[in-house]
Enzyme design. Structure first.
Site, short mmCIF file in Angstrom:
data_model
loop_
_atom_site.label_atom_id
_atom_site.label_comp_id
_atom_site.label_asym_id
_atom_site.label_seq_id
_atom_site.Cartn_x
_atom_site.Cartn_y
_atom_site.Cartn_z
N SER A 163 -78.05 -1.99 3.50
CA SER A 163 -78.45 -3.05 4.40
C SER A 163 -79.33 -3.83 3.82
O SER A 163 -79.16 -4.48 2.61
CB SER A 163 -78.99 -2.36 5.56
OG SER A 163 -79.04 -3.24 6.72
N ARG A 232 -84.47 -4.87 19.33
CA ARG A 232 -83.99 -3.66 18.85
C ARG A 232 -82.85 -3.32 19.44
O ARG A 232 -81.88 -2.92 18.97
CB ARG A 232 -85.20 -2.77 19.21
CG ARG A 232 -84.83 -1.20 18.41
CD ARG A 232 -84.48 -1.27 16.94
NE ARG A 232 -84.42 -0.19 16.36
CZ ARG A 232 -84.16 -0.01 15.07
NH1 ARG A 232 -84.04 -1.23 14.47
NH2 ARG A 232 -84.20 1.11 14.47
N ASP A 329 -68.25 -1.18 9.78
CA ASP A 329 -69.38 -2.05 9.98
C ASP A 329 -68.96 -3.63 10.30
O ASP A 329 -68.38 -4.33 9.43
CB ASP A 329 -69.88 -1.94 8.36
CG ASP A 329 -71.37 -2.63 8.40
OD1 ASP A 329 -71.67 -3.26 9.09
OD2 ASP A 329 -71.74 -2.34 7.19
N HIS A 362 -72.46 0.17 11.13
CA HIS A 362 -73.39 -0.13 9.82
C HIS A 362 -74.13 1.01 9.68
O HIS A 362 -74.53 1.35 8.40
CB HIS A 362 -74.17 -1.50 10.34
CG HIS A 362 -75.18 -1.84 9.54
ND1 HIS A 362 -74.72 -2.25 8.03
CD2 HIS A 362 -76.54 -1.97 9.50
CE1 HIS A 362 -75.69 -2.48 7.44
NE2 HIS A 362 -76.76 -2.25 8.11
N ASP A 363 -74.52 1.76 10.72
CA ASP A 363 -75.59 2.78 10.28
C ASP A 363 -74.99 3.99 9.64
O ASP A 363 -75.52 4.94 9.27
CB ASP A 363 -76.17 3.03 11.69
CG ASP A 363 -77.25 2.64 11.62
OD1 ASP A 363 -77.78 1.65 11.30
OD2 ASP A 363 -77.91 2.73 13.11
#
Lengths: 393, 209
Positions: A163, A232, A329, A362-363
């Protein structure tokens, strides 16, 4: 990121580690940032694992993502939560601390021990807040380069990051080609898409409209906790995917058998996001969130190193690359990694690329994945091997 | 430590000059490239579409790009490699002429191997059973085969001539099991060989074996 910090099931760990600090750029020798502003003194929080060999050739730098910190692996004395990449970094793991000397450095602008908007401005004796200059990924990397000199690493065996950490690793290979033997770029990009910038901007706006934000001057009063929590929550959605949310939550209700017909968190996914938002407020500074997301949005390796040409951006790189993207992602989709690979190929650079099939968005790069570990391990070994070959001929 | 290199790959490896740059199209787990890196000091890259194989290859320390050979080969500048290899994949390529053309742009020589559809037992199967032939090299049913081309050694020689290229080296192999050492066939290869291996290039006179 720290929601992924978990004990490694293998039980192997670097054990007890401690956070260290390096301060440089003392006035009047402040660091001149990309924006032209001067910043100093600068402190970087960092950690090291493993041992630097005599030749100083086995050092690996790990770059963390947006809300990460220098605590990549091991445990602080008396604490039970490991570093955020415990499953990757340790003895016999993907980044093997039996072989490599691993450094993880926090970034400037952060609130995790390095100089950032929450630090005291020595000139005024007050928190910098918005007097903190806007920093870039390039500035972060230049600060890390000062740390490299201080630690005594001539050339990184590898710079590894995912990232925004991947942007730093990429920047390292372009800015300091003779200091980087290889780079591992996970779920990253040469520059943000409009989609990524859009999400970041909504998140920043959420912070800035919080009445407690007070133009960034909240350090002596109430924090803009609601705004940061919403920021967040937005971020978190972008780290997941349609698929991962469907699998994880579906439309299941949280502690309810029916709808409440109110604006409570009925669905599990709502309750999960609330929880992530609240947790984040406890550990992260809203202003740091603004600065680091802006740095990520500004980052454009094609503009800064290639004058608009991605091929030219890699013309002075000498690194070998391992690039990994994930099918789900949507923040840094595979086409962005492929663009990078293409530019590298045109420069005759040594590059490996894999798109990993993963539901977790993405994580995914933060989750335990033996295939990713094995790939990184093999790649790091081969960099060594080909170097031996070059020196033998 | 690992199983011996597939026989056709051993022959291909023997054709590669030490220290050269090699592109392996459809490299699988990178066995050939790993062998060439270790024993011929080559600088190699592979392209493979199967994720599991890509990961296994990168894990072994081979440089592999995950993707489609037809598109991935387009990004390399001309003469990036000394050899571009297409082993046991030509029969699955949609546009062989374009791919081979591109191979000889990015590399000075191309090495191609493929199962020989002209082998006598294939001819016999079709003739006597009336069913589409199956062999150890072409083990699929007509409805599930990934092999969309049927090629004979004779066909390939003609193709090379037709597109204005030259055969630089040629080997025909008889083998029932591709992992075991096969026999080199010099007499009536198109009838007897299970597969053919060719090194092709531009503008050079064909060399008779």
């Amino acid at each position: 990121m720290s929601e992924y910090a978990q004990h490694d099931i293998s039980g192997r760990t670097v054990g007890i580690v401690r956070n260290q600090f390096f301060t440089f750029a003392q006035p009047p020798n402040e660091m001149i940032l990309e924006s032209g502003a001067r910043l100093g003194p600068i402190t970087l929080a960092y950690e090291t694992y493993g041992t630097l060999n005599e030749e100083g050739s086995n050092a690996i730098l790990i770059c963390h993502a947006l809300s990460g910190d220098s605590h990549a692996a091991g445990y602080y004395s008396g604490q039970s939560t490991p570093g955020w990449w415990e499953n990757m970094v340790g003895p016999g793991k993907g980044i093997d601390t039996n072989c490599y000397f691993v450094v993880c450095s926090n970034v400037i602008g952060s609130c995790m021990g390095s100089t950032g908007p929450g630090s005291i401005n020595p000139k005024t004796g007050k928190h910098y807040a918005l007097d903190f200059p806007v920093v870039t990924i390039g500035d972060m990397v230049r600060a890390q380069n000062a740390l490299r000199e201080y630690i005594g690493v001539e050339r990184w065996h590898a710079v590894v990051g995912g990232s925004i950490g991947g942007m730093q690793a990429l920047e390292w290979s372009l800015r300091y080609p003779d200091r980087v033997r290889s780079a591992v770029l996970l779920a990253t990009t040469m520059r943000h898409s409009a989609l990524a910038i859009a999400f970041n901007e909504v998140a920043r706006q959420a912070i800035m409209i919080d009445p407690n934000w007070n133009e960034g001057n909240y350090y002596s009063g109430q924090k803009p906790g609601l705004g940061l929590a919403v920021a967040r929550m937005i971020g978190h959605i972008t780290y997941l995917s349609d698929q991962s949310m469907r699998l994880k939550f579906g439309r299941r209700l949280q502690d309810k058998s029916d709808f409440s017909f109110q604006f409570d968190a009925d669905f599990q996914v709502e309750s999960y996001l609330h929880h992530q938002g609240r947790k984040f407020v406890d550990r992260f500074d809203a202003n740091s969130f603004l600065y680091i997301t802006k740095a990520a949005d500004y980052y454009d390796a094609i503009r800064s190193h290639g004058d608009g040409s991605s091929v030219r951006a890699f013309s002075s790189s000498q690194a070998s690359y391992l690039i990994v993207s994930y099918t789900s992602d949507w923040l840094y989709p595979t086409y962005q990694s492929k663009d990078m690979v293409k530019a590298m190929k045109k420069n005759g650079l040594n590059v490996s690329f894999c798109e990993i099939e993963a539901d977790w968005g993405h994580d995914a790069f933060l989750l335990p994945n033996e295939r990713l570990s094995a790939m990184i391990r093999g790649f790091l070994e081969r960099v060594e091997y080909s170097d031996e070959q070059t020196s033998a001929t | 430590m690992s199983k011996p290199l597939r026989h056709d790959l051993q022959i291909i490896a023997s054709w590669i000059a030490p220290g050269s740059r090699v592109l392996d199209l459809g490299c699988g787990e990178g066995d050939l490239l790993q062998f060439l890196m270790r024993h011929r000091q080559v600088r190699g890259s592979g392209i493979e579409h199967d994720e599991t194989k890509v990961i296994a290859g990168i894990q072994k320390g081979v440089s592999i790009l995950h993707g489609d050979i037809n598109t991935e080969i387009l990004d390399y500048p001309e003469n990036s490699f000394d050899y571009a290899i297409l082993s046991q994949t030509l029969q699955q390529v949609y546009d062989p002429a374009a791919l081979i053309e591109r191979m000889l742009q990015v590399a000075s020589a191309g090495i191609v191997s493929f199962p020989n559809f002209g082998q006598w037992n294939i001819r016999m199967q079709l003739m006597f059973s009336g069913y589409a032939p199956k062999t150890p090299q072409l083990p699929y049913e007509w409805y599930n085969t990934p092999n969309i081309r049927v090629i004979t050694i004779q066909d390939f020689r003609k193709f090379v001539r037709d597109v204005g290229l030259s055969v630089l080296r040629e080997e025909a192999i008889a083998a029932q099991d591709e992992n075991r050492l096969g026999k080199r066939i010099r007499f009536l290869p198109n009838l007897r060989a299970a597969y053919g291996i060719f090194m092709i290039g531009r503008g050079l006179q064909p060399k008779r074996q």
